[in-house]
Scaffold this motif. Structure first.
Motif, PDB file in Angstrom:
ATOM      1  N   VAL A   1       0.874  -1.172   0.000  1.00  0.00           N
ATOM      2  CA  VAL A   1       0.000   0.000   0.000  1.00  0.00           C
ATOM      3  C   VAL A   1       0.912   1.223   0.000  1.00  0.00           C
ATOM      4  O   VAL A   1       1.533   1.555   1.006  1.00  0.00           O
ATOM      5  CB  VAL A   1      -0.953  -0.011   1.210  1.00  0.00           C
ATOM      6  N   ASN A   2       0.974   1.869  -1.154  1.00  0.00           N
ATOM      7  CA  ASN A   2       1.987   2.889  -1.410  1.00  0.00           C
ATOM      8  C   ASN A   2       1.574   4.254  -0.873  1.00  0.00           C
ATOM      9  O   ASN A   2       0.672   4.889  -1.427  1.00  0.00           O
ATOM     10  CB  ASN A   2       2.242   2.971  -2.921  1.00  0.00           C
ATOM     11  N   PRO A   3       2.219   4.740   0.177  1.00  0.00           N
ATOM     12  CA  PRO A   3       1.748   5.988   0.796  1.00  0.00           C
ATOM     13  C   PRO A   3       1.886   7.208  -0.098  1.00  0.00           C
ATOM     14  O   PRO A   3       1.108   8.156   0.035  1.00  0.00           O
ATOM     15  CB  PRO A   3       2.626   6.121   2.053  1.00  0.00           C
ATOM     16  N   THR A   4       2.845   7.208  -1.032  1.00  0.00           N
ATOM     17  CA  THR A   4       3.089   8.426  -1.805  1.00  0.00           C
ATOM     18  C   THR A   4       2.037   8.677  -2.880  1.00  0.00           C
ATOM     19  O   THR A   4       2.035   9.757  -3.478  1.00  0.00           O
ATOM     20  CB  THR A   4       4.483   8.392  -2.462  1.00  0.00           C
ATOM     21  N   GLN A   5       1.146   7.729  -3.127  1.00  0.00           N
ATOM     22  CA  GLN A   5       0.103   7.992  -4.109  1.00  0.00           C
ATOM     23  C   GLN A   5      -1.215   8.385  -3.466  1.00  0.00           C
ATOM     24  O   GLN A   5      -2.207   8.594  -4.157  1.00  0.00           O
ATOM     25  CB  GLN A   5      -0.085   6.793  -5.038  1.00  0.00           C
ATOM     26  N   PHE A   6      -1.228   8.515  -2.142  1.00  0.00           N
ATOM     27  CA  PHE A   6      -2.410   8.961  -1.416  1.00  0.00           C
ATOM     28  C   PHE A   6      -2.241  10.424  -1.017  1.00  0.00           C
ATOM     29  O   PHE A   6      -1.171  10.829  -0.548  1.00  0.00           O
ATOM     30  CB  PHE A   6      -2.611   8.135  -0.141  1.00  0.00           C
ATOM     31  N   GLY A   7      -3.303  11.207  -1.181  1.00  0.00           N
ATOM     32  CA  GLY A   7      -3.292  12.583  -0.722  1.00  0.00           C
ATOM     33  C   GLY A   7      -3.518  12.658   0.777  1.00  0.00           C
ATOM     34  O   GLY A   7      -3.885  11.672   1.425  1.00  0.00           O
ATOM     35  N   PRO A   8      -3.337  13.851   1.369  1.00  0.00           N
ATOM     36  CA  PRO A   8      -3.449  14.005   2.825  1.00  0.00           C
ATOM     37  C   PRO A   8      -4.838  13.704   3.374  1.00  0.00           C
ATOM     38  O   PRO A   8      -4.977  13.334   4.536  1.00  0.00           O
ATOM     39  CB  PRO A   8      -3.059  15.467   3.061  1.00  0.00           C
ATOM     40  N   ASN A   9      -5.879  13.845   2.564  1.00  0.00           N
ATOM     41  CA  ASN A   9      -7.239  13.586   3.036  1.00  0.00           C
ATOM     42  C   ASN A   9      -7.827  12.314   2.439  1.00  0.00           C
ATOM     43  O   ASN A   9      -9.045  12.111   2.448  1.00  0.00           O
ATOM     44  CB  ASN A   9      -8.143  14.775   2.695  1.00  0.00           C
ATOM     45  N   GLU A  10      -6.957  11.442   1.916  1.00  0.00           N
ATOM     46  CA  GLU A  10      -7.420  10.202   1.312  1.00  0.00           C
ATOM     47  C   GLU A  10      -7.303   9.044   2.307  1.00  0.00           C
ATOM     48  O   GLU A  10      -7.013   9.245   3.490  1.00  0.00           O
ATOM     49  CB  GLU A  10      -6.652   9.946   0.012  1.00  0.00           C
ATOM     50  N   ASP A  11      -7.531   7.829   1.813  1.00  0.00           N
ATOM     51  CA  ASP A  11      -7.802   6.698   2.699  1.00  0.00           C
ATOM     52  C   ASP A  11      -6.617   5.762   2.915  1.00  0.00           C
ATOM     53  O   ASP A  11      -6.806   4.555   3.076  1.00  0.00           O
ATOM     54  CB  ASP A  11      -8.992   5.896   2.172  1.00  0.00           C
ATOM     55  N   PHE A  12      -5.386   6.308   2.988  1.00  0.00           N
ATOM     56  CA  PHE A  12      -4.232   5.433   3.191  1.00  0.00           C
ATOM     57  C   PHE A  12      -4.367   4.605   4.474  1.00  0.00           C
ATOM     58  O   PHE A  12      -4.179   3.389   4.476  1.00  0.00           O
ATOM     59  CB  PHE A  12      -2.938   6.249   3.238  1.00  0.00           C
ATOM     60  N   ALA A  13      -4.706   5.253   5.576  1.00  0.00           N
ATOM     61  CA  ALA A  13      -4.762   4.539   6.855  1.00  0.00           C
ATOM     62  C   ALA A  13      -5.880   3.507   6.878  1.00  0.00           C
ATOM     63  O   ALA A  13      -5.735   2.437   7.492  1.00  0.00           O
ATOM     64  CB  ALA A  13      -4.948   5.536   8.000  1.00  0.00           C
ATOM     65  N   SER A  14      -6.981   3.793   6.215  1.00  0.00           N
ATOM     66  CA  SER A  14      -8.131   2.896   6.264  1.00  0.00           C
ATOM     67  C   SER A  14      -8.228   1.971   5.059  1.00  0.00           C
ATOM     68  O   SER A  14      -9.174   1.174   4.965  1.00  0.00           O
ATOM     69  CB  SER A  14      -9.423   3.711   6.365  1.00  0.00           C
ATOM     70  N   TYR A  15      -7.274   2.054   4.136  1.00  0.00           N
ATOM     71  CA  TYR A  15      -7.332   1.212   2.936  1.00  0.00           C
ATOM     72  C   TYR A  15      -7.424  -0.249   3.366  1.00  0.00           C
ATOM     73  O   TYR A  15      -6.686  -0.689   4.249  1.00  0.00           O
ATOM     74  CB  TYR A  15      -6.105   1.430   2.046  1.00  0.00           C
ATOM     75  N   PRO A  16      -8.356  -1.038   2.780  1.00  0.00           N
ATOM     76  CA  PRO A  16      -8.574  -2.407   3.274  1.00  0.00           C
ATOM     77  C   PRO A  16      -7.333  -3.291   3.127  1.00  0.00           C
ATOM     78  O   PRO A  16      -6.655  -3.262   2.098  1.00  0.00           O
ATOM     79  CB  PRO A  16      -9.730  -2.908   2.414  1.00  0.00           C
TER      80      PRO A  16
END
Length: 277
Positions: free
Chosen positions: A53-68
């Protein structure tokens, strides 16, 4: 099936195989991913899958932490699909202390998802380039559902002369047309029932094209009218674009078009597309 975490382990395993098919994923696998793995295995004899799960393709208000995420389920599915090696690198492996090198692709990253998710494609291009450098695949497999991503990957592979053949496989769908996506798991039953409106809008565009409609704006309005029939659908964009440059079209000519859209159903943002040709 071998499961590894380090770059050194991947490279050591890679040396034993002449040809390798590679499927990069962010995990929480579905039938679309598994079809890519099976194709990679069939065409190359060996299939390698990455789960990251690549953190650099998620924006600050996107779902990186909650990505399934469900690692054991993913590994069980990959074993059944005939995968030979699974690489699950850590964030520290992919982005070690002091990391400061990124791949920027101009032009095709500007519209559509790029306009709405600043930095997203820089993250995608960087991580995929690093994955390619480590795995050294003969062929790499991606799904058509992420249409702009496929254009971006083909662009930097060509521009940077990376020695890999990019294979784009058709979108895998549910019986009602909804494109398979890990984010579908966010949908409530009511939202899931509403979600096929994306495919209905795409199908309406395809039917209009087949019947001779060449006015791109008329097709966009037809898609919007279809989406507006669903109260839960909040439209982000509909697009009729050149399939190579991704620039919006006024007329659909012999080059065809990429018809794409992004729609929120509740808090879940879904994307989908069809190619008219």
């Amino acid at each position: 099936m071998q499961v590894v975490t380090t770059i050194e382990e991947v490279r050591a395993a890679r040396r034993q195989w002449a040809n390798v098919g590679f499927v990069p994923t962010m995990g929480f696998l579905h039938a679309g991913h598994l079809s890519l793995v099976q194709q990679a295995k069939a065409e190359n004899g060996v299939a390698i899958v990455s789960i990251f799960v690549n953190p650099t393709q998620f924006g600050p208000n996107e779902d990186f932490a909650s990505y399934p995420r469900d690692t054991q389920r993913d590994l069980d599915l990959l074993s059944e699909a005939g995968c030979d090696l699974v690489w699950m690198p850590s964030i520290e492996t992919m982005y070690p202390a002091g990391f400061s090198s990124y791949v920027e692709v101009e032009g095709v990253t500007a519209p559509l998802e790029g306009a709405r998710r600043p930095g997203h494609f820089r993250g995608v291009a960087t991580v995929v380039t690093k994955l390619f450098n480590v795995v050294q695949p003969t062929k790499a497999y991606f799904g058509q559902k992420d249409a702009q991503q496929t254009v971006v990957i083909r662009q930097f592979v060509r521009d940077l002369a990376l020695p890999v053949q990019v294979v784009i496989a058709p979108t895998v769908r549910e019986a009602d047309g909804l494109a398979l996506s890990s984010r579908n798991s966010y949908l409530t039953p009511e939202q899931r029932a509403a979600a096929p409106v994306l495919y209905r809008a795409l199908s309406a565009a395809q039917t209009a094209y087949i019947e001779g409609q060449a006015d791109a704006e008329a097709v966009r309005q037809l898609m919007l009218a279809t989406l507006n029939q669903e109260p839960l659908a909040q439209v982000d964009y509909v697009s009729i674009a050149d399939p190579q440059s991704l620039q919006e079209l006024t007329t659909i000519d012999q080059r065809g078009a990429l018809v794409s859209l992004a729609v929120r159903i509740g808090k879940t943002r879904l994307i989908d597309n069809l190619i008219l040709s």
